[in-house]
Scaffold this motif. Structure first.
Motif, PDB file in Angstrom:
ATOM      1  N   GLU A  52       0.831  -1.207   0.000  1.00 49.62           N
ATOM      2  CA  GLU A  52       0.000   0.000   0.000  1.00 49.62           C
ATOM      3  C   GLU A  52       0.867   1.260   0.000  1.00 49.62           C
ATOM      4  O   GLU A  52       0.577   2.231  -0.715  1.00 49.62           O
ATOM      5  N   ALA A 110      -1.206  -4.332  -5.860  1.00 50.92           N
ATOM      6  CA  ALA A 110      -1.225  -2.880  -5.648  1.00 50.92           C
ATOM      7  C   ALA A 110      -1.003  -2.104  -6.947  1.00 50.92           C
ATOM      8  O   ALA A 110      -0.937  -0.868  -6.920  1.00 50.92           O
ATOM      9  N   GLU A 128       1.370  -9.251  -3.343  1.00 52.09           N
ATOM     10  CA  GLU A 128       0.833  -8.008  -2.787  1.00 52.09           C
ATOM     11  C   GLU A 128       1.280  -6.807  -3.620  1.00 52.09           C
ATOM     12  O   GLU A 128       0.495  -5.885  -3.871  1.00 52.09           O
ATOM     13  N   GLU A 132       1.253   4.223  -2.976  1.00 50.89           N
ATOM     14  CA  GLU A 132       1.051   5.648  -2.715  1.00 50.89           C
ATOM     15  C   GLU A 132       2.222   6.486  -3.202  1.00 50.89           C
ATOM     16  O   GLU A 132       2.052   7.645  -3.581  1.00 50.89           O
TER      17      GLU A 132
END
Length: 351
Positions: free
Chosen positions: A88, A115, A111, A92
């Motif tokens: 995450e 993302a 993961e 960003e």
């Protein structure tokens, strides 16, 4: 955020229980019976809970599946992993489809991919970042590529810095040991560490559930408990994993738990948990059953009662302004048996 009463169950004082996994509920993939039973009881009573783990080798759905196989009604949305949190953060910071060099297990790559980023394995793929997590197959070649990428300007993010992992045979090297390899080679620290002892997993858990009185539970002083302290949360140390009573007695202020229990049963059994000395303590921090008399740096344990009550009495003295004791001696056979059960007798008896 202490809210316990002197005679009530610990769990009743909090509106969320944040549980570590390795060393609390299972060791590797083998259930800790007392941990599983306690979590089953949390579910049966409808208690809000979240699993927060530094282990980046499994995705949330895989963790939930593992817990379900142990008889727990776990859901993926209850699981926070350092791998998911790291992905995450990367999403960003960098545009979609950015190349990220992944050092770790397939779960971490998955993961990163989920993302919207592109997992790569070599410097020649021009990664904008290196994300490093635990993986049992991580080897020298993986670490070499990561070192080269960081030297070339890639941001270096570690999912966690656990020095060891608990196993049935004893602690073994964890991701922190692998991070130390790169730290030595590069002569610098990671740009960001996502997992515990950072507060992010704890604060995210509280935010997602709307909890205002969360309790963090873990088996490690240097990650679970320190992370809870940084997050401003009360914490419970259970002695089913890595940290030992000896380490608790010598814990620095920033890694001291609010409570200690031998097992996760302490959530429900008032006699099985002891509140330790600290600025938020509401229970008496002296033990009514045990006492430690002190002459300079030598202490003598006397009395009777539970092992955690004896440990609390010892913490009072070790954490006092006079400084840690150098030696603890038993006053009688009961004290000797208690010190032995806590793993504290050998050092004491050596005098």
């Amino acid at each position: 955020m202490t809210g316990s009463s002197a005679d009530g169950r610990l769990v009743d004082a909090y509106d969320l229980v944040i549980l570590d996994l390795d060393g609390v509920i299972y060791l590797v993939d083998r259930p800790i019976e007392t941990g599983v039973a306690a979590v089953s009881r949390l579910y049966a009573e409808g208690r809000p809970l979240t699993y927060a783990t530094n282990n980046a080798s499994r995705r949330a759905v895989e963790v939930a599946t593992l817990l379900t196989s142990m008889g727990l009604s776990a859901r993926p949305e209850e699981v926070l992993t350092s791998a998911g949190a790291a992905a995450e953060v990367l999403a960003e910071r960098f545009p979609a489809d950015s190349a990220v060099l992944v050092v770790g297990a397939e779960a971490l790559r998955a993961e990163v991919r989920a993302a919207g980023l592109r997992p790569v394995a070599r410097l020649e793929d021009a990664p904008v970042a290196v994300v490093q997590g635990y993986g049992p197959q991580v080897g020298w070649a993986d670490l070499a590529e990561a070192a080269l990428a960081v030297r070339a300007g890639a941001e270096w993010i570690a999912t966690n810095t656990d020095r060891t992992l608990p196993t049935l045979r004893g602690p073994v090297p964890g991701n922190g040991s692998l991070v130390a390899v790169l730290r030595t080679a590069l002569g610098r620290e990671p740009d960001l560490v996502i997992g515990k002892p950072g507060p992010a997993l704890f604060t995210t858990a509280a935010r997602r559930t709307g909890a205002v009185r969360p309790l963090a539970v873990g088996d490690r002083l240097d990650t679970d408990i320190e992370g809870a302290v940084r997050a401003g949360m009360d914490s419970l140390l259970v002695l089913t994993g890595v940290s030992t009573p000896t380490e608790l007695l010598h814990a620095p202020v920033h890694a001291r738990p609010t409570y200690v229990a031998e097992t996760l049963d302490g959530l429900f059994d008032p006699a099985g948990v002891a509140q330790l000395p600290g600025p938020t303590a509401m229970r008496p921090t002296g033990s009514t059953g045990w006492r430690v008399t002190r002459e300079k740096a030598i202490g003598v344990l006397a009395g009777s009662g539970s092992r955690v009550e004896a440990l609390r009495a010892l913490c009072v003295e070790f954490w006092s302004a006079e400084g840690p004791l150098e030696v603890v001696r038993p006053a009688d056979d009961e004290a000797r048996a208690t010190l032995e059960a806590l793993g504290l007798l050998a050092a004491s008896a050596s005098e």
